[in-house]
Design a protein around this motif. Structure first.
Motif, PDB file in Angstrom:
ATOM      1  N   LEU A   3       0.827  -1.211   0.000  1.00  0.00           N
ATOM      2  CA  LEU A   3       0.000   0.000   0.000  1.00  0.00           C
ATOM      3  C   LEU A   3       0.860   1.259   0.000  1.00  0.00           C
ATOM      4  N   LEU A   4       1.953   1.238   0.737  1.00  0.00           N
ATOM      5  CA  LEU A   4       2.854   2.382   0.786  1.00  0.00           C
ATOM      6  C   LEU A   4       3.483   2.629  -0.582  1.00  0.00           C
ATOM      7  N   VAL A   5       3.937   1.588  -1.220  1.00  0.00           N
ATOM      8  CA  VAL A   5       4.541   1.715  -2.553  1.00  0.00           C
ATOM      9  C   VAL A   5       3.511   2.247  -3.548  1.00  0.00           C
ATOM     10  N   LEU A   6       2.285   1.716  -3.505  1.00  0.00           N
ATOM     11  CA  LEU A   6       1.236   2.178  -4.415  1.00  0.00           C
ATOM     12  C   LEU A   6       0.877   3.644  -4.167  1.00  0.00           C
ATOM     13  N   ALA A   7       0.806   4.043  -2.905  1.00  0.00           N
ATOM     14  CA  ALA A   7       0.493   5.439  -2.584  1.00  0.00           C
ATOM     15  C   ALA A   7       1.593   6.370  -3.095  1.00  0.00           C
ATOM     16  N   ILE A   8       2.841   5.965  -2.944  1.00  0.00           N
ATOM     17  CA  ILE A   8       3.958   6.788  -3.424  1.00  0.00           C
ATOM     18  C   ILE A   8       3.958   6.862  -4.947  1.00  0.00           C
ATOM     19  N   LEU A   9       3.673   5.746  -5.611  1.00  0.00           N
ATOM     20  CA  LEU A   9       3.593   5.755  -7.076  1.00  0.00           C
ATOM     21  C   LEU A   9       2.478   6.680  -7.560  1.00  0.00           C
ATOM     22  N   ALA A  10       1.319   6.627  -6.921  1.00  0.00           N
ATOM     23  CA  ALA A  10       0.211   7.514  -7.293  1.00  0.00           C
ATOM     24  C   ALA A  10       0.599   8.974  -7.064  1.00  0.00           C
ATOM     25  N   HIS A  15       2.173  14.182  -9.419  1.00  0.00           N
ATOM     26  CA  HIS A  15       3.142  15.271  -9.425  1.00  0.00           C
ATOM     27  C   HIS A  15       3.931  15.358 -10.728  1.00  0.00           C
ATOM     28  N   ALA A  16       3.838  14.348 -11.577  1.00  0.00           N
ATOM     29  CA  ALA A  16       4.487  14.418 -12.888  1.00  0.00           C
ATOM     30  C   ALA A  16       3.641  15.227 -13.876  1.00  0.00           C
ATOM     31  N   ILE A  17       2.335  15.320 -13.635  1.00  0.00           N
ATOM     32  CA  ILE A  17       1.437  16.009 -14.574  1.00  0.00           C
ATOM     33  C   ILE A  17       1.873  17.442 -14.854  1.00  0.00           C
ATOM     34  N   PRO A  18       2.142  18.290 -13.822  1.00  0.00           N
ATOM     35  CA  PRO A  18       2.528  19.663 -14.152  1.00  0.00           C
ATOM     36  C   PRO A  18       3.889  19.783 -14.832  1.00  0.00           C
ATOM     37  N   ALA A  19       4.691  18.744 -14.765  1.00  0.00           N
ATOM     38  CA  ALA A  19       6.019  18.783 -15.377  1.00  0.00           C
ATOM     39  C   ALA A  19       5.978  18.430 -16.859  1.00  0.00           C
ATOM     40  N   ILE A  20       4.884  17.823 -17.312  1.00  0.00           N
ATOM     41  CA  ILE A  20       4.751  17.397 -18.710  1.00  0.00           C
ATOM     42  C   ILE A  20       3.735  18.321 -19.384  1.00  0.00           C
ATOM     43  N   ALA A 132      10.248  13.517  -6.357  1.00  0.00           N
ATOM     44  CA  ALA A 132      10.651  14.917  -6.531  1.00  0.00           C
ATOM     45  C   ALA A 132      11.745  15.050  -7.581  1.00  0.00           C
ATOM     46  N   ALA A 133      12.689  14.113  -7.578  1.00  0.00           N
ATOM     47  CA  ALA A 133      13.762  14.140  -8.573  1.00  0.00           C
ATOM     48  C   ALA A 133      13.203  13.934  -9.981  1.00  0.00           C
ATOM     49  N   LEU A 134      12.242  13.017 -10.118  1.00  0.00           N
ATOM     50  CA  LEU A 134      11.607  12.769 -11.417  1.00  0.00           C
ATOM     51  C   LEU A 134      10.881  14.022 -11.899  1.00  0.00           C
ATOM     52  N   HIS A 135      10.107  14.645 -11.009  1.00  0.00           N
ATOM     53  CA  HIS A 135       9.379  15.858 -11.374  1.00  0.00           C
ATOM     54  C   HIS A 135      10.349  16.947 -11.826  1.00  0.00           C
ATOM     55  N   THR A 136      11.415  17.154 -11.080  1.00  0.00           N
ATOM     56  CA  THR A 136      12.381  18.197 -11.414  1.00  0.00           C
ATOM     57  C   THR A 136      13.068  17.902 -12.743  1.00  0.00           C
ATOM     58  N   PHE A 137      13.437  16.641 -12.957  1.00  0.00           N
ATOM     59  CA  PHE A 137      14.072  16.255 -14.221  1.00  0.00           C
ATOM     60  C   PHE A 137      13.138  16.505 -15.396  1.00  0.00           C
ATOM     61  N   LEU A 138      11.893  16.026 -15.277  1.00  0.00           N
ATOM     62  CA  LEU A 138      10.934  16.217 -16.366  1.00  0.00           C
ATOM     63  C   LEU A 138      10.676  17.697 -16.617  1.00  0.00           C
ATOM     64  N   PHE A 139      10.476  18.446 -15.547  1.00  0.00           N
ATOM     65  CA  PHE A 139      10.184  19.864 -15.703  1.00  0.00           C
ATOM     66  C   PHE A 139      11.343  20.598 -16.355  1.00  0.00           C
TER      67      PHE A 139
END
Length: 189
Positions: A3-10, A15-20, A132-139
């Protein structure tokens, strides 16, 4: 732990949406002026889901944290909250730092991993740090950075807000997260 892994993935996906740009445009087109509130509510609900899943996850010692790790966490988390304040307000520091919330997350993650050596902490803090690193990289790769409008006095307000939020969170940490920041048992006579 699943459940923790799924919540973090969601949380990471939202949080990737505003970066794309294409994903953000589609969400704005679909939700209109409701995009901002919907994004904020989804982020808050997913953060609550991450905390709830963290509290339910089994905890096993993965490594022994250093004796000074708890104190380093206090300092690093304070810096993280000040950076979050810089992100929330429109002072000139926000433009100089460029990604203050990502940097805040990095300080927060580093502090908490120095103070907690269990598996559920590694999954939560490491997972949110990677998000956060993924969001920053994508953005940074998909968007052209533009400086925000600067408002007078917001540098001071951002620091005061960050310190204030740090104080509030240190008091509510036990009730919200289930782990008290300060154990004052036995201090009073």
């Amino acid at each position: 732990m699943i459940l923790l892994v799924l919540a973090i993935l969601a949380f990471a996906v939202v949080h990737a949406i505003p970066a794309i740009p294409r994903a953000k445009s589609a969400a704005i087109e679909k939700l209109g002026r409701g995009y901002g509130p919907a994004y904020g509510i989804a982020s808050l609900l997913l953060l609550i889901a991450c905390i709830a899943a963290f509290r339910l996850a089994p905890s096993h010692v993965l490594y022994v944290e250093p004796a000074w790790g708890r104190y380093a966490n206090f300092a690093l988390t304070l810096v993280a909250f000040i950076l979050a304040g810089i992100f929330l307000f429109r002072g000139s520091w926000r433009n100089h730092i460029r990604y203050p919330m990502a940097l805040a997350t990095a300080f927060w993650v580093a502090g908490h991993l120095l103070a907690n050596g269990d598996t559920r902490s590694l999954v939560l803090f490491g997972g949110l740090g990677l998000a956060a690193a993924l969001h920053t990289f994508l953005f940074s790769r998909l968007n052209q950075w533009r400086p925000a409008d600067v408002r007078a006095g917001h540098n001071l307000i951002s620091v005061l807000a960050g310190v204030g939020l740090y104080g509030v969170m240190s008091q509510l940490h036990g009730a919200l997260i289930g782990v008290a920041v300060f154990n004052l048992a036995g201090v009073a006579p």
